[in-house]
Design a protein around this motif. Structure first.
Motif, PDB file in Angstrom:
ATOM      1  N   UNK A 447       0.834  -1.207   0.000  1.00  0.00           N
ATOM      2  CA  UNK A 447       0.000   0.000   0.000  1.00  0.00           C
ATOM      3  C   UNK A 447       0.866   1.254   0.000  1.00  0.00           C
ATOM      4  N   UNK A 448       1.952   1.228   0.764  1.00  0.00           N
ATOM      5  CA  UNK A 448       2.838   2.384   0.793  1.00  0.00           C
ATOM      6  C   UNK A 448       3.492   2.634  -0.569  1.00  0.00           C
ATOM      7  N   UNK A 449       3.832   1.545  -1.278  1.00  0.00           N
ATOM      8  CA  UNK A 449       4.421   1.719  -2.613  1.00  0.00           C
ATOM      9  C   UNK A 449       3.400   2.298  -3.592  1.00  0.00           C
ATOM     10  N   UNK A 450       2.149   1.891  -3.467  1.00  0.00           N
ATOM     11  CA  UNK A 450       1.105   2.462  -4.333  1.00  0.00           C
ATOM     12  C   UNK A 450       0.940   3.941  -4.042  1.00  0.00           C
ATOM     13  N   UNK A 451       0.966   4.295  -2.755  1.00  0.00           N
ATOM     14  CA  UNK A 451       0.780   5.691  -2.369  1.00  0.00           C
ATOM     15  C   UNK A 451       1.905   6.566  -2.900  1.00  0.00           C
ATOM     16  N   UNK A 452       3.109   6.022  -3.002  1.00  0.00           N
ATOM     17  CA  UNK A 452       4.239   6.801  -3.505  1.00  0.00           C
ATOM     18  C   UNK A 452       4.189   6.949  -5.025  1.00  0.00           C
ATOM     19  N   UNK A 453       3.806   5.863  -5.729  1.00  0.00           N
ATOM     20  CA  UNK A 453       3.851   5.879  -7.189  1.00  0.00           C
ATOM     21  C   UNK A 453       2.547   6.360  -7.812  1.00  0.00           C
ATOM     22  N   UNK A 454       1.422   5.933  -7.248  1.00  0.00           N
ATOM     23  CA  UNK A 454       0.113   6.259  -7.832  1.00  0.00           C
ATOM     24  C   UNK A 454      -0.822   6.780  -6.746  1.00  0.00           C
ATOM     25  N   UNK A 455      -0.458   7.898  -6.146  1.00  0.00           N
ATOM     26  CA  UNK A 455      -1.281   8.425  -5.048  1.00  0.00           C
ATOM     27  C   UNK A 455      -2.658   8.864  -5.544  1.00  0.00           C
ATOM     28  N   UNK A 456      -2.750   9.230  -6.812  1.00  0.00           N
ATOM     29  CA  UNK A 456      -4.043   9.685  -7.326  1.00  0.00           C
ATOM     30  C   UNK A 456      -5.048   8.546  -7.463  1.00  0.00           C
ATOM     31  N   UNK A 457      -4.578   7.285  -7.467  1.00  0.00           N
ATOM     32  CA  UNK A 457      -5.467   6.146  -7.638  1.00  0.00           C
ATOM     33  C   UNK A 457      -5.880   5.509  -6.305  1.00  0.00           C
ATOM     34  N   UNK A 458      -5.505   6.129  -5.204  1.00  0.00           N
ATOM     35  CA  UNK A 458      -5.936   5.604  -3.907  1.00  0.00           C
ATOM     36  C   UNK A 458      -7.435   5.816  -3.730  1.00  0.00           C
ATOM     37  N   UNK A 459      -8.089   4.795  -3.256  1.00  0.00           N
ATOM     38  CA  UNK A 459      -9.530   4.878  -3.064  1.00  0.00           C
ATOM     39  C   UNK A 459      -9.906   4.281  -1.709  1.00  0.00           C
ATOM     40  N   UNK A 460     -11.193   4.325  -1.415  1.00  0.00           N
ATOM     41  CA  UNK A 460     -11.685   3.856  -0.123  1.00  0.00           C
ATOM     42  C   UNK A 460     -11.431   2.368   0.068  1.00  0.00           C
ATOM     43  N   UNK A 461     -11.529   1.598  -1.013  1.00  0.00           N
ATOM     44  CA  UNK A 461     -11.321   0.152  -0.889  1.00  0.00           C
ATOM     45  C   UNK A 461      -9.880  -0.169  -0.499  1.00  0.00           C
ATOM     46  N   UNK A 462      -8.914   0.537  -1.086  1.00  0.00           N
ATOM     47  CA  UNK A 462      -7.513   0.306  -0.733  1.00  0.00           C
ATOM     48  C   UNK A 462      -7.246   0.659   0.728  1.00  0.00           C
ATOM     49  N   UNK A 463      -7.800   1.781   1.206  1.00  0.00           N
ATOM     50  CA  UNK A 463      -7.626   2.169   2.605  1.00  0.00           C
ATOM     51  C   UNK A 463      -8.252   1.130   3.547  1.00  0.00           C
ATOM     52  N   UNK A 464      -9.434   0.665   3.214  1.00  0.00           N
ATOM     53  CA  UNK A 464     -10.102  -0.305   4.090  1.00  0.00           C
ATOM     54  C   UNK A 464      -9.352  -1.635   4.131  1.00  0.00           C
ATOM     55  N   UNK A 465      -8.791  -2.051   2.994  1.00  0.00           N
ATOM     56  CA  UNK A 465      -7.991  -3.283   3.007  1.00  0.00           C
ATOM     57  C   UNK A 465      -6.767  -3.132   3.897  1.00  0.00           C
ATOM     58  N   UNK A 466      -6.142  -1.957   3.830  1.00  0.00           N
ATOM     59  CA  UNK A 466      -4.990  -1.704   4.707  1.00  0.00           C
ATOM     60  C   UNK A 466      -5.409  -1.647   6.171  1.00  0.00           C
ATOM     61  N   UNK A 467      -6.581  -1.059   6.452  1.00  0.00           N
ATOM     62  CA  UNK A 467      -7.072  -1.024   7.830  1.00  0.00           C
ATOM     63  C   UNK A 467      -7.381  -2.418   8.361  1.00  0.00           C
ATOM     64  N   UNK A 468      -7.859  -3.298   7.488  1.00  0.00           N
ATOM     65  CA  UNK A 468      -8.098  -4.675   7.918  1.00  0.00           C
ATOM     66  C   UNK A 468      -6.786  -5.371   8.282  1.00  0.00           C
ATOM     67  N   UNK A 469      -5.736  -5.073   7.532  1.00  0.00           N
ATOM     68  CA  UNK A 469      -4.424  -5.635   7.879  1.00  0.00           C
ATOM     69  C   UNK A 469      -3.940  -5.084   9.224  1.00  0.00           C
ATOM     70  N   UNK A 470      -4.191  -3.798   9.455  1.00  0.00           N
ATOM     71  CA  UNK A 470      -3.820  -3.221  10.752  1.00  0.00           C
ATOM     72  C   UNK A 470      -4.601  -3.866  11.889  1.00  0.00           C
ATOM     73  N   UNK A 471      -5.875  -4.146  11.658  1.00  0.00           N
ATOM     74  CA  UNK A 471      -6.674  -4.790  12.699  1.00  0.00           C
ATOM     75  C   UNK A 471      -6.149  -6.185  13.008  1.00  0.00           C
ATOM     76  N   UNK A 472      -5.801  -6.934  11.948  1.00  0.00           N
ATOM     77  CA  UNK A 472      -5.275  -8.281  12.189  1.00  0.00           C
ATOM     78  C   UNK A 472      -3.953  -8.247  12.958  1.00  0.00           C
ATOM     79  N   UNK A 473      -3.143  -7.240  12.676  1.00  0.00           N
ATOM     80  CA  UNK A 473      -1.845  -7.130  13.343  1.00  0.00           C
ATOM     81  C   UNK A 473      -1.918  -6.345  14.646  1.00  0.00           C
ATOM     82  N   UNK A 474      -3.056  -5.732  14.949  1.00  0.00           N
ATOM     83  CA  UNK A 474      -3.185  -4.926  16.161  1.00  0.00           C
ATOM     84  C   UNK A 474      -2.409  -3.624  16.105  1.00  0.00           C
TER      85      UNK A 474
END
Length: 633
Positions: A447-474
């Protein structure tokens, strides 16, 4: 005196009367009473001007094509015979030229006048009434010019289609069917609608049959000009004379579909298909036409029926057949039928095209058949075909759902080598593949690499997938950072996103941080749902925030899932008295506990002494009795 321009030729014309002849060399005019025809001397080099040749009582149109002359009888007159050659004026076509000449008679004897008067009575009988053409009386008009269709030409409309006025019939000097068929073919290709139609009807009247190629060309010309009624009339003649082919039926079915809709075309197809003498003329082209007609309106039911009927009648589909079937079924969401058509295509030894293979990849992605989709993708590359971005994304998503993240990234590399630029759907599929494979840390890094290369293509689905990973990892702090980034970017933060952040705080045992996120959520006017409150209650119980749990239950509408979670959490943390009080409150509210809650409350009963049981109020005893009743049930 009779004046003839250029080299003259004698053309015999029969009529009810005497035989008149004229010799241009001797300037003599002779009448033979026993003969019933006349000779008119025409010039092959006469200029196309409007001149008149006068002979008693007969209108004749002379049309010449490449040296061939044919005459058409238009009508008779009551007064005197007129040989009238009319010109259309502006038509420079080499197909039809109109020649005119001027013929005059000096005198007629009294005996000849008597015969002429007698002849007039006989000539009043319309010879056209003796034998009408198969299509009926065409209403031969008096003194009407021979004209082709134009802007000012009257026309009539029938059932939404245009038909020209009834055309005149001409007696043909040329009797060769092949020559006349070539004329119809050339006139149809030049879009000479009226001329081609008159020639066709004249052939029919004369008992001549145009060949199949000429008839199909005429049908195309009529349908091109939206003259559907005349086209249907010719189509009926072709069927009756068994002079129709698959191309003929295809032309008519497409015209009916365009003019009257898909249902009308389906009805005609079923009617034609039911006739045994016509069924043999059907070929793959006719079935392809019907499949295409049904596919345009996404009628996959009729499409499947036509496909089954094609196989029942022992017709083998072509590449076009299966391409249409696959694309129509995929577009209509009938992926199983699309896969069946693809397998049948391969079994018949046909090679699928680019669009069919890409549609199959999409069908495989929706049906979870990633192995077949990968095989089709590889076949496209082996055939030097270039899968489009949609097919690549569908395959990546299918592999990601199956947990094949390595294959998904391999296809991603091939996609870039084909020159495709990844879009948001590509990133969603790849990030989702890493999450489903439990590669949560890799997902956050990607996700961080996408944000650096294609920040304009970030959407709600990408953020939520990353948040789910954060929840799993605490990773509650990382989840908070992502939440602030979402709000700063202007994306609409949903309740699900706040729930993921609160869930990460729950896993990390940060109930106070979770309560702060909850308050911020209310401040942002985002309505919490049951999942939000459940996560908060669980977090507060493990953080020993008992007052916050009771306040939360008092502020929201009674919900059995919230009470069950609170009672079970209190029992696990040893807060039996608080759990019993909450259970009594739950029963007073008319809520029914689940099986786990009843079991926990029943297990806590032996731990209490008889002295404590007597001190309980009647409401408590009723609640415990209900627990026993539920347990026995």
């Amino acid at each position: 005196m009779l004046e003839v321009l250029g080299n003259s030729v004698a053309v015999p014309v029969k009529f009810f009367g005497q035989h008149h002849s004229y010799s241009p060399n001797s300037h003599e005019y002779r009448s033979h009473y026993r003969c019933l025809h006349c000779c008119a001397y025409l010039s092959s080099e006469i200029k196309p001007n409007r001149r008149c040749a006068r002979i008693y009582g007969l209108n004749v149109v002379s049309m010449s094509e490449e040296g061939h002359t044919w005459l058409g009888v238009a009508q008779s007159r009551m007064s005197q015979m007129d040989l009238l050659f009319r010109s259309t004026g502006t038509d420079n076509s080499r197909i039809v030229q109109y020649e005119v000449a001027s013929v005059e008679f000096e005198s007629v004897s009294d005996e000849e006048n008597t015969l002429i008067q007698k002849e007039k009575g006989e000539f009043n009988i319309d010879p056209m009434e003796q034998k009408l053409p198969p299509w009926g009386d065409l209403g031969i008009q008096q003194d009407s010019d021979f004209k082709t269709g134009g802007a000012n030409q009257p026309s009539r409309f029938s059932r939404g289609s245009v038909t020209v006025n009834e055309n005149r019939i001409h007696f043909l000097e040329e009797r060769n069917e092949e020559v006349l068929s070539k004329r119809i073919l050339r006139l149809s290709r030049l879009n000479k609608v009226r001329s081609a139609l008159e020639l066709y009807r004249s052939m029919e009247y004369s008992g001549l049959q145009p060949n199949l190629h000429a008839c199909n060309s005429l049908l195309s010309c009529l349908l091109r000009n939206k003259i559907l009624d005349d086209a249907l009339m010719i189509f009926e003649f072709m069927k009756a004379s068994e002079n129709a082919s698959g191309h003929t039926y295809s032309l008519i079915l497409k015209a009916i579909a365009n003019a009257r809709g898909c249902d009308a075309a389906v009805n005609m197809f079923e009617e034609l298909e039911g006739k045994s003498n016509i069924k043999k003329d059907f070929d793959a082209v006719v079935y392809n036409t019907m499949i295409s007609i049904c596919g345009k309106v996404n009628n996959w039911v009729q499409t499947e029926r036509v496909w089954r009927s094609m196989k029942d009648n022992d017709h083998i589909g072509t590449t076009i057949t299966y391409r249409l079937l696959v694309c129509i079924f995929v577009r209509c969401g009938q992926n199983e039928l699309a896969l069946d058509a693809y397998h049948e295509m391969v079994q018949n030894g046909l090679k699928p095209g680019d669009d069919a293979m890409q549609a199959i990849i999409g069908a495989c992605a929706k049906e979870g058949k990633w192995d077949l989709g990968l095989t089709v993708f590889q076949n496209m590359l082996n055939s030097e075909l270039k899968p489009n971005l949609i097919a690549c994304n569908a395959l990546i998503n299918s592999l990601g759902k199956a947990g094949k993240f390595k294959l998904a990234f391999r296809v991603y590399g091939l996609m870039k080598s084909l020159g495709h630029c990844p879009d948001a759907y590509t990133w969603n599929a790849l990030l989702g593949a890493l999450y489903r494979a439990n590669r949560h840390a890799d997902a956050l890094q990607f996700f961080e690499s996408i944000k650096k290369e294609q920040s304009s293509q970030l959407n709600l689905h990408l953020y939520n997938t990353s948040l789910m990973s954060c929840q799993r990892l605490g990773l509650w702090d990382r989840a908070l950072q992502l939440l602030w980034q979402m709000e700063d970017s202007g994306l609409p933060v949903s309740t699900a996103s706040y729930n993921l952040v609160i869930g990460a705080c729950e896993v990390a045992r940060k109930p106070k941080v979770a309560l702060q996120v909850y308050e911020h959520m209310i401040h942002q006017k985002c309505t919490p749902d049951t999942f939000t409150l459940l996560s908060l209650i669980k977090g507060c119980i493990w953080g020993s925030l008992w007052d916050e749990v009771e306040d939360m239950l008092n502020q929201v509408a009674p919900d059995p899932s919230l009470y069950n979670a609170a009672i079970q959490g209190m029992c696990l943390r040893g807060k039996i008295d608080s759990a019993k009080k909450l259970y009594v409150k739950m029963r007073k509210s008319g809520l029914k506990p689940d099986g786990k809650t009843r079991a926990m409350m029943l297990q806590s009963l032996p731990k209490d002494s008889v002295r404590h049981r007597k001190r309980w109020s009647s409401h408590t005893r009723e609640a415990l009795n209900s627990v026993k009743c539920y347990h026995h049930d």
